[in-house]
Design a protein around this motif. Structure first.
Motif, short mmCIF file in Angstrom:
data_model
loop_
_atom_site.label_atom_id
_atom_site.label_comp_id
_atom_site.label_asym_id
_atom_site.label_seq_id
_atom_site.Cartn_x
_atom_site.Cartn_y
_atom_site.Cartn_z
N ALA A 101 0.84 -1.20 0.00
CA ALA A 101 0.00 0.00 0.00
C ALA A 101 0.87 1.25 0.00
O ALA A 101 0.62 2.19 -0.75
N VAL A 102 1.91 1.25 0.84
CA VAL A 102 2.82 2.40 0.88
C VAL A 102 3.58 2.53 -0.43
O VAL A 102 3.68 3.62 -1.00
N LYS A 103 4.09 1.43 -0.94
CA LYS A 103 4.88 1.44 -2.18
C LYS A 103 4.06 1.96 -3.36
O LYS A 103 4.59 2.68 -4.21
N THR A 104 2.79 1.59 -3.43
CA THR A 104 1.95 1.98 -4.57
C THR A 104 1.11 3.22 -4.29
O THR A 104 0.40 3.69 -5.19
N GLY A 105 1.16 3.74 -3.07
CA GLY A 105 0.45 4.97 -2.74
C GLY A 105 -1.06 4.84 -2.71
O GLY A 105 -1.76 5.79 -3.07
N VAL A 106 -1.56 3.69 -2.26
CA VAL A 106 -3.01 3.49 -2.18
C VAL A 106 -3.42 3.25 -0.73
O VAL A 106 -2.58 2.92 0.11
N LEU A 107 -4.71 3.41 -0.46
CA LEU A 107 -5.23 3.07 0.86
C LEU A 107 -5.09 1.57 1.08
O LEU A 107 -5.14 0.79 0.13
N ALA A 108 -4.97 1.18 2.32
CA ALA A 108 -4.81 -0.24 2.66
C ALA A 108 -5.94 -1.08 2.09
O ALA A 108 -5.72 -2.19 1.60
N ARG A 109 -7.17 -0.58 2.11
CA ARG A 109 -8.29 -1.36 1.58
C ARG A 109 -8.24 -1.52 0.06
O ARG A 109 -8.89 -2.38 -0.49
N ASN A 110 -7.47 -0.66 -0.61
CA ASN A 110 -7.41 -0.69 -2.07
C ASN A 110 -6.16 -1.36 -2.62
O ASN A 110 -5.91 -1.31 -3.82
N VAL A 111 -5.37 -1.97 -1.76
CA VAL A 111 -4.16 -2.63 -2.22
C VAL A 111 -4.53 -3.74 -3.20
O VAL A 111 -5.60 -4.35 -3.10
N SER A 112 -3.67 -3.99 -4.14
CA SER A 112 -3.91 -5.04 -5.13
C SER A 112 -3.77 -6.42 -4.48
O SER A 112 -2.67 -6.82 -4.08
N ILE A 113 -4.88 -7.13 -4.39
CA ILE A 113 -4.86 -8.46 -3.78
C ILE A 113 -3.97 -9.42 -4.57
O ILE A 113 -3.18 -10.16 -3.97
N PRO A 114 -4.05 -9.43 -5.91
CA PRO A 114 -3.12 -10.31 -6.64
C PRO A 114 -1.65 -10.01 -6.35
O PRO A 114 -0.84 -10.93 -6.25
N ASP A 115 -1.31 -8.73 -6.15
CA ASP A 115 0.08 -8.39 -5.80
C ASP A 115 0.44 -8.87 -4.40
O ASP A 115 1.56 -9.34 -4.17
N VAL A 116 -0.51 -8.75 -3.47
CA VAL A 116 -0.27 -9.26 -2.11
C VAL A 116 -0.06 -10.77 -2.16
O VAL A 116 0.90 -11.30 -1.60
N GLN A 117 -0.94 -11.46 -2.86
CA GLN A 117 -0.83 -12.92 -2.97
C GLN A 117 0.47 -13.33 -3.65
O GLN A 117 1.14 -14.26 -3.20
N LYS A 118 0.84 -12.63 -4.71
CA LYS A 118 2.09 -12.94 -5.43
C LYS A 118 3.29 -12.78 -4.49
O LYS A 118 4.17 -13.65 -4.43
N THR A 119 3.32 -11.68 -3.74
CA THR A 119 4.44 -11.44 -2.82
C THR A 119 4.47 -12.48 -1.72
O THR A 119 5.55 -13.00 -1.37
N LEU A 120 3.32 -12.82 -1.17
CA LEU A 120 3.26 -13.85 -0.14
C LEU A 120 3.81 -15.18 -0.67
O LEU A 120 4.59 -15.85 0.01
N LEU A 121 3.40 -15.55 -1.87
CA LEU A 121 3.89 -16.81 -2.46
C LEU A 121 5.40 -16.76 -2.69
O LEU A 121 6.09 -17.76 -2.48
N GLU A 122 5.90 -15.61 -3.15
CA GLU A 122 7.35 -15.44 -3.34
C GLU A 122 8.10 -15.60 -2.02
O GLU A 122 9.26 -15.99 -2.00
N GLN A 123 7.43 -15.29 -0.92
CA GLN A 123 8.02 -15.40 0.42
C GLN A 123 7.67 -16.74 1.09
O GLN A 123 7.78 -16.88 2.29
N ASN A 124 7.26 -17.69 0.25
CA ASN A 124 6.96 -19.07 0.68
C ASN A 124 5.77 -19.21 1.62
O ASN A 124 5.71 -20.14 2.42
N ALA A 125 4.82 -18.28 1.53
CA ALA A 125 3.57 -18.44 2.29
C ALA A 125 2.73 -19.50 1.60
O ALA A 125 2.82 -19.71 0.38
N TYR A 126 1.90 -20.16 2.38
CA TYR A 126 0.99 -21.18 1.83
C TYR A 126 -0.40 -20.58 1.74
O TYR A 126 -0.95 -20.12 2.74
N LEU A 127 -0.95 -20.56 0.53
CA LEU A 127 -2.28 -20.00 0.32
C LEU A 127 -3.29 -21.05 -0.11
O LEU A 127 -4.37 -20.75 -0.59
N GLY A 128 -2.92 -22.31 0.05
CA GLY A 128 -3.85 -23.39 -0.29
C GLY A 128 -3.51 -24.03 -1.60
O GLY A 128 -2.61 -23.70 -2.29
#
Length: 128
Positions: A101-128
């Motif tokens: 949200a800070v990096k892209t300059g948007v409100l927290a509720r408007n953050v890109s969910i696909p970008d969040v999910q992509k970053t989490l997966l890159e950091q080895n998070a398990y999303l199912g």
């Protein structure tokens, strides 16, 4: 002979999020498009319930992302969301979303969910 030196409170206030986790949905294995983590088991049952990003975002307050035992969940879920592994999972998601949200300059509720999910997966998070 002795009592604890302080009160141990397991759950107090929680946010009213854009989505509220319910025991019924967890048991049913409800899927969310904005899944940012998988909650762990309790009582050896109900493995792998999804945590939607909307449960981390308050309905009426801007630029707050919550995690752990304060995320939006019904009281029946309080014993589940408060345990440390589930706090780690939701905290990881909250941190990634806040940074994006800070990096892209948007409100927290408007953050890109696909970008969040992509970053989490890159950091080895398990999303199912």
């Amino acid at each position: 002979m002795e009592t604890a030196p302080q009160i141990g409170v397991r759950i107090t206030r929680v946010i009213e999020g854009e989505e509220t986790l319910t025991l019924e949905n967890a048991k049913a294995g409800k899927k969310y498009d904005d899944c940012v983590g998988i909650g762990g088991a309790w009582h050896g049952d109900h493995l792998g319930w999804q945590i939607p990003y909307r449960s981390l975002v308050p309905k009426n307050v801007e630029n707050i992302i919550t995690a752990g035992r304060s995320l939006s969940a019904e009281p029946l879920m309080s014993d589940v969301v408060r345990v440390i592994p589930n706090c780690w999972v939701s905290g990881h998601a909250a941190g990634v979303a806040a940074a994006l949200a800070v990096k892209t300059g948007v409100l927290a509720r408007n953050v890109s969910i696909p970008d969040v999910q992509k970053t989490l997966l890159e950091q080895n998070a398990y999303l199912g």
